[in-house]
Design a protein around this motif. Sequence first.
Motif, PDB file in Angstrom:
ATOM      1  N   VAL A 125       0.846  -1.197   0.000  1.00  0.00           N
ATOM      2  CA  VAL A 125       0.000   0.000   0.000  1.00  0.00           C
ATOM      3  C   VAL A 125       0.875   1.239   0.000  1.00  0.00           C
ATOM      4  N   GLY A 126       0.658   2.114  -0.975  1.00  0.00           N
ATOM      5  CA  GLY A 126       1.423   3.352  -1.033  1.00  0.00           C
ATOM      6  C   GLY A 126       1.495   3.897  -2.445  1.00  0.00           C
ATOM      7  N   ARG A 127       2.159   5.035  -2.582  1.00  0.00           N
ATOM      8  CA  ARG A 127       2.332   5.683  -3.884  1.00  0.00           C
ATOM      9  C   ARG A 127       3.815   5.722  -4.236  1.00  0.00           C
ATOM     10  N   PHE A 128       4.084   5.827  -5.537  1.00  0.00           N
ATOM     11  CA  PHE A 128       5.453   5.801  -6.021  1.00  0.00           C
ATOM     12  C   PHE A 128       5.767   7.035  -6.849  1.00  0.00           C
ATOM     13  N   ASN A 129       7.012   7.521  -6.743  1.00  0.00           N
ATOM     14  CA  ASN A 129       7.554   8.377  -7.795  1.00  0.00           C
ATOM     15  C   ASN A 129       8.521   7.512  -8.598  1.00  0.00           C
ATOM     16  N   LEU A 130       9.149   8.084  -9.609  1.00  0.00           N
ATOM     17  CA  LEU A 130       9.973   7.288 -10.510  1.00  0.00           C
ATOM     18  C   LEU A 130      11.147   6.644  -9.789  1.00  0.00           C
ATOM     19  N   SER A 131      11.839   7.383  -8.944  1.00  0.00           N
ATOM     20  CA  SER A 131      12.998   6.813  -8.254  1.00  0.00           C
ATOM     21  C   SER A 131      12.579   5.690  -7.311  1.00  0.00           C
ATOM     22  N   GLN A 132      11.426   5.841  -6.678  1.00  0.00           N
ATOM     23  CA  GLN A 132      10.929   4.788  -5.792  1.00  0.00           C
ATOM     24  C   GLN A 132      10.564   3.531  -6.566  1.00  0.00           C
ATOM     25  N   ILE A 133      10.035   3.707  -7.780  1.00  0.00           N
ATOM     26  CA  ILE A 133       9.717   2.542  -8.602  1.00  0.00           C
ATOM     27  C   ILE A 133      10.988   1.793  -8.983  1.00  0.00           C
ATOM     28  N   ASN A 134      12.026   2.521  -9.345  1.00  0.00           N
ATOM     29  CA  ASN A 134      13.295   1.879  -9.693  1.00  0.00           C
ATOM     30  C   ASN A 134      13.830   1.046  -8.520  1.00  0.00           C
ATOM     31  N   GLN A 135      13.757   1.600  -7.332  1.00  0.00           N
ATOM     32  CA  GLN A 135      14.204   0.881  -6.141  1.00  0.00           C
ATOM     33  C   GLN A 135      13.304  -0.316  -5.865  1.00  0.00           C
ATOM     34  N   PHE A 136      12.006  -0.113  -6.018  1.00  0.00           N
ATOM     35  CA  PHE A 136      11.016  -1.160  -5.779  1.00  0.00           C
ATOM     36  C   PHE A 136      11.237  -2.352  -6.715  1.00  0.00           C
ATOM     37  N   LEU A 137      11.466  -2.078  -7.982  1.00  0.00           N
ATOM     38  CA  LEU A 137      11.670  -3.151  -8.955  1.00  0.00           C
ATOM     39  C   LEU A 137      12.869  -4.017  -8.573  1.00  0.00           C
ATOM     40  N   ALA A 138      13.934  -3.377  -8.109  1.00  0.00           N
ATOM     41  CA  ALA A 138      15.138  -4.122  -7.746  1.00  0.00           C
ATOM     42  C   ALA A 138      14.956  -4.891  -6.443  1.00  0.00           C
ATOM     43  N   GLU A 139      14.436  -4.224  -5.421  1.00  0.00           N
ATOM     44  CA  GLU A 139      14.316  -4.842  -4.101  1.00  0.00           C
ATOM     45  C   GLU A 139      13.318  -5.995  -4.087  1.00  0.00           C
ATOM     46  N   GLN A 140      12.285  -5.897  -4.887  1.00  0.00           N
ATOM     47  CA  GLN A 140      11.234  -6.912  -4.855  1.00  0.00           C
ATOM     48  C   GLN A 140      11.375  -7.964  -5.959  1.00  0.00           C
ATOM     49  N   ASN A 141      12.512  -7.951  -6.649  1.00  0.00           N
ATOM     50  CA  ASN A 141      12.799  -8.972  -7.662  1.00  0.00           C
ATOM     51  C   ASN A 141      11.689  -9.070  -8.705  1.00  0.00           C
ATOM     52  N   ILE A 142      11.263  -7.936  -9.209  1.00  0.00           N
ATOM     53  CA  ILE A 142      10.188  -7.909 -10.197  1.00  0.00           C
ATOM     54  C   ILE A 142      10.754  -8.303 -11.565  1.00  0.00           C
ATOM     55  N   ILE A 143      10.102  -9.265 -12.225  1.00  0.00           N
ATOM     56  CA  ILE A 143      10.583  -9.718 -13.532  1.00  0.00           C
ATOM     57  C   ILE A 143       9.651  -9.289 -14.666  1.00  0.00           C
ATOM     58  N   ALA A 144       8.445  -8.830 -14.329  1.00  0.00           N
ATOM     59  CA  ALA A 144       7.519  -8.316 -15.342  1.00  0.00           C
ATOM     60  C   ALA A 144       6.468  -7.476 -14.641  1.00  0.00           C
ATOM     61  N   VAL A 145       5.904  -6.516 -15.372  1.00  0.00           N
ATOM     62  CA  VAL A 145       4.905  -5.614 -14.806  1.00  0.00           C
ATOM     63  C   VAL A 145       3.617  -5.718 -15.616  1.00  0.00           C
ATOM     64  N   LEU A 146       2.518  -5.955 -14.912  1.00  0.00           N
ATOM     65  CA  LEU A 146       1.183  -5.958 -15.508  1.00  0.00           C
ATOM     66  C   LEU A 146       0.434  -4.777 -14.902  1.00  0.00           C
ATOM     67  N   ASP A 147       0.153  -3.781 -15.718  1.00  0.00           N
ATOM     68  CA  ASP A 147      -0.416  -2.515 -15.242  1.00  0.00           C
ATOM     69  C   ASP A 147      -1.932  -2.518 -15.444  1.00  0.00           C
ATOM     70  N   ALA A 148      -2.670  -2.663 -14.348  1.00  0.00           N
ATOM     71  CA  ALA A 148      -4.135  -2.611 -14.385  1.00  0.00           C
ATOM     72  C   ALA A 148      -4.630  -1.452 -13.527  1.00  0.00           C
ATOM     73  N   SER A 149      -3.857  -0.382 -13.485  1.00  0.00           N
ATOM     74  CA  SER A 149      -4.252   0.796 -12.709  1.00  0.00           C
ATOM     75  C   SER A 149      -5.423   1.491 -13.388  1.00  0.00           C
ATOM     76  N   HIS A 150      -6.007   2.447 -12.678  1.00  0.00           N
ATOM     77  CA  HIS A 150      -7.153   3.179 -13.225  1.00  0.00           C
ATOM     78  C   HIS A 150      -6.745   3.925 -14.497  1.00  0.00           C
ATOM     79  N   PRO A 151      -7.631   3.990 -15.504  1.00  0.00           N
ATOM     80  CA  PRO A 151      -7.282   4.665 -16.758  1.00  0.00           C
ATOM     81  C   PRO A 151      -6.821   6.107 -16.587  1.00  0.00           C
ATOM     82  N   TYR A 152      -7.239   6.762 -15.499  1.00  0.00           N
ATOM     83  CA  TYR A 152      -6.871   8.162 -15.290  1.00  0.00           C
ATOM     84  C   TYR A 152      -5.664   8.321 -14.363  1.00  0.00           C
TER      85      TYR A 152
END
Length: 271
Positions: free
Chosen positions: A57-84
Amino acid sequence: MQLNSESHKRIWLIGGTGESAKLAKALLSVQLPLLISVTTENARSLYPISPLLQVWVGRFNLSQINQFLAEQNIIAVLDASHPYAAEISQNAIAACSQKNIPYLRFERPRCGLGGRGAEGQRGKLIYLDSFERLVTGEYLVGERVLFTVGYKVLPLFRDWHERSTLFARVLPATTSIAAALTAGFTQDKLFAMRPPIPLNLERELWRHWQISMVVTKASGTPGGEDIKRQLAAELGVSLVIIEPPIITYPQVTSDLGEAIAFCQQHTGKLA
């Protein structure tokens, strides 16, 4: 929520929508590990409890996303966020491009024949490309207007209370109601309820307030756009549809099977 940085590789599902809940259930059914991000604690309830699923739960800026992707071992992103929710999508696309991580946008199907462009009108359907265009135009003059667009844009219409009679439907949350009141909507012109709104209740609300115009987002069937279109035609109400921001996605699908195949491919679990 603190997550284990040593966790196994998994899919990041950008969630918070009804579509993301359906995707989560489908991906869990084929045993895919998920990390789902949402912006509010209430959104946790959308998702099932599973050892393969964690909710952040939380919000991201670009630098936080970069850190998040590395720390959480993300291998692919499926974006189902709200259209707006343009910012999270744009930042996720940028971060995935930098790190060479596969990204797929899952789009809810559009409702009817939308009109992308600065302005379009079909009978009592009015398409606009931004709330700013609605604020600066003359569309609202003398109308009894119901806003069904969330609370964040309501302050834009503060000065319109003198020229129109404005109503708003917001979520039954303290933040939403307080923001609407601050934007000049009095208690007798507010209705708080979490969607989906049944057709009969929607109809009675419009009739009770003698609504002549409804402002909504191009949110498809999950956002109740189909019901609003039906009632607008039935009751002779003008429907202003604000279209979502234009984002150039690397890959887009509205097909559940394609989304599952994308995730299976990048976790090495091909069906």
